[in-house]
Design a protein around this motif. Structure first.
Motif, short mmCIF file in Angstrom:
data_model
loop_
_atom_site.label_atom_id
_atom_site.label_comp_id
_atom_site.label_asym_id
_atom_site.label_seq_id
_atom_site.Cartn_x
_atom_site.Cartn_y
_atom_site.Cartn_z
N ARG A 189 0.76 -1.26 0.43
CA ARG A 189 0.28 0.13 0.06
C ARG A 189 0.62 1.22 0.06
O ARG A 189 1.64 1.35 0.84
CB ARG A 189 -1.23 -0.07 1.09
N ALA A 190 0.41 2.19 -1.08
CA ALA A 190 0.80 3.47 -0.51
C ALA A 190 0.05 4.17 -1.23
O ALA A 190 -0.88 4.77 -1.26
CB ALA A 190 2.20 3.57 -2.53
N LEU A 191 0.92 6.01 -0.88
CA LEU A 191 -0.21 7.03 -0.76
C LEU A 191 0.19 7.77 -2.08
O LEU A 191 1.82 8.15 -1.69
CB LEU A 191 -0.05 7.94 0.66
N PRO A 192 -0.14 8.40 -2.25
CA PRO A 192 -0.09 9.59 -3.40
C PRO A 192 0.72 10.76 -2.97
O PRO A 192 0.25 11.18 -2.17
CB PRO A 192 -1.23 9.71 -4.41
N ALA A 193 2.19 10.46 -3.69
CA ALA A 193 2.66 11.68 -3.37
C ALA A 193 2.74 13.27 -4.22
O ALA A 193 2.04 13.20 -4.95
CB ALA A 193 4.33 10.77 -3.70
N GLU A 300 -6.30 4.71 6.00
CA GLU A 300 -6.28 2.96 6.13
C GLU A 300 -4.94 2.83 6.78
O GLU A 300 -4.85 2.01 7.03
CB GLU A 300 -6.18 2.66 4.97
N ALA A 301 -3.64 4.05 6.64
CA ALA A 301 -2.67 3.52 7.47
C ALA A 301 -2.45 3.42 8.22
O ALA A 301 -2.03 2.43 9.37
CB ALA A 301 -1.18 4.65 6.34
N THR A 306 -2.30 0.93 13.68
CA THR A 306 -2.96 0.77 15.18
C THR A 306 -2.94 -1.04 15.21
O THR A 306 -2.79 -1.80 16.45
CB THR A 306 -4.47 0.83 15.38
N ALA A 307 -3.11 -2.07 14.34
CA ALA A 307 -2.85 -3.21 14.48
C ALA A 307 -1.50 -4.14 14.73
O ALA A 307 -1.18 -4.80 15.45
CB ALA A 307 -3.64 -4.03 12.95
#
Length: 330
Positions: A189-193, A300-301, A306-307
């Motif tokens: 998983r990644a976030l747009p930069a 989501e991150a 947290t998990a």
């Protein structure tokens, strides 16, 4: 004290890294799989910042000079102690003269050997991690060599089961949190930069295609092979700060994922950034592995983070209860 009997290139002393010096060009270094090292330190009762040994070339053999506890986490390297098999993600105790051997793992890339008391080398800028490019930290800033004698610090007081104990690996315990491989590709998983939208339709191809980790990859960064992507126009950029997880795209169009020894600055456009909670999984990906990136949100991150924190807390609580039970029986 342990003696390195057999080792390959690139096996080094690592802890959780040396943050706070990127502004003067010093990369943080640290374990590629920080989760594995964290769990190993919990199993043997070490402080969170204790250093261990990151093993990524095999076979790896060490002889124990003294009695002491150790833990093996990360890749299942079919470990044996004097020929007796040991489970993965396990703490055990060694007697003087015993030999621990780690064989090439069937999957995953790196194993971690945590020793009670931690690897006792001099800290440099607050960390014992090895910086191979800088030539400092760890054992004289270099990879481990046969014949090296590695000292350990004072082990924490406490009782440990002589037959050992272990934990459920995070990939199993958190299987509902981390996505399964799709079509043989590890899903990250990644976030747009910042420069994501400058790639136009190629941005969609970044997310939709599978990428292969090139043989030109190392602890600094994973170079990815695939159908190249390019900005819609030439981008002139000043160098900017870079951290592990940032995915840059050089002019050739094949992305580079910055890893633990990430450069401190760079001028290539950034298309995405791997969420921190997925970096340990990326750190276990082998050369030649297939990757597929999926867009994530900050919310989501946070759920994944947290998990992971709950898993670590549960391991720490279990280890404490085991020691308390043994103390009560003593």
């Amino acid at each position: 004290m342990i003696e390195i009997v057999a080792t390959g290139p690139l096996n080094t002393v690592q802890d959780l890294g040396r943050p706070g010096y990127r502004n003067i060009g010093v990369t943080a270094c640290g374990a590629m799989d920080t989760l594995a090292l964290t769990i190993g330190n919990i199993l043997v009762g070490n402080a969170p910042d204790a250093a261990g040994i990151e093993v990524q070339t095999f076979p790896f053999r060490v002889r124990f000079s003294d009695r002491g506890a150790f833990a093996l986490t990360g890749a299942d390297c079919r470990a044996t102690l004097d020929g007796v098999p040991l489970p993965p993600w396990w703490m055990a105790q060694a007697r003087p003269g015993q030999m621990l051997e780690l064989s090439p793992p069937l999957k995953d890339a790196r194993a971690y050997l945590s020793l009670a008391g931690g690897v006792d080398v001099a800290p440099v800028m607050g960390s014992r991690s090895t910086s191979l490019r800088g030539g400092f930290g760890g054992v004289d800033g270099r990879v481990l060599a046969a014949g090296d004698r590695i000292a350990t610090g004072a082990a924490a007081d406490g009782f440990l089961p002589k037959d050992g104990f272990g934990v459920v690996p995070p990939a199993v315990a958190l299987k509902d949190v981390f996505p399964l491989a799709e079509g043989g590709a590890l899903v990250i998983r990644a976030l747009p930069a910042g420069e994501h939208d400058l790639f136009g339709v190629d941005a969609e191809r970044f997310w939709s295609q599978q990428w292969k980790i090139s043989a030109r990859s190392d602890r600094t960064g994973y170079r990815l092979s695939g159908d190249p992507i390019h900005p819609t126009e030439v981008v002139e950029m000043r160098s900017h700060g870079v951290v592990p997880g940032v995915i840059q795209v050089p002019p050739a169009g094949e992305p580079i994922v910055q890893m633990s020894d990430a450069n401190t600055a760079g001028g290539y456009p950034k298309i995405a950034g791997v969420i921190e909670a997925d970096l340990w999984r990326l750190g276990q990906a082998r050369i030649g592995s297939l990757l597929r990136f999926v867009p994530a949100t900050h919310a989501e991150a946070k759920v994944v983070e947290t998990a992971l924190a709950a898993y670590i807390a549960d391991v720490r609580k279990t280890a404490r209860l085991v020691r308390q039970a043994l103390a009560a029986m003593a």
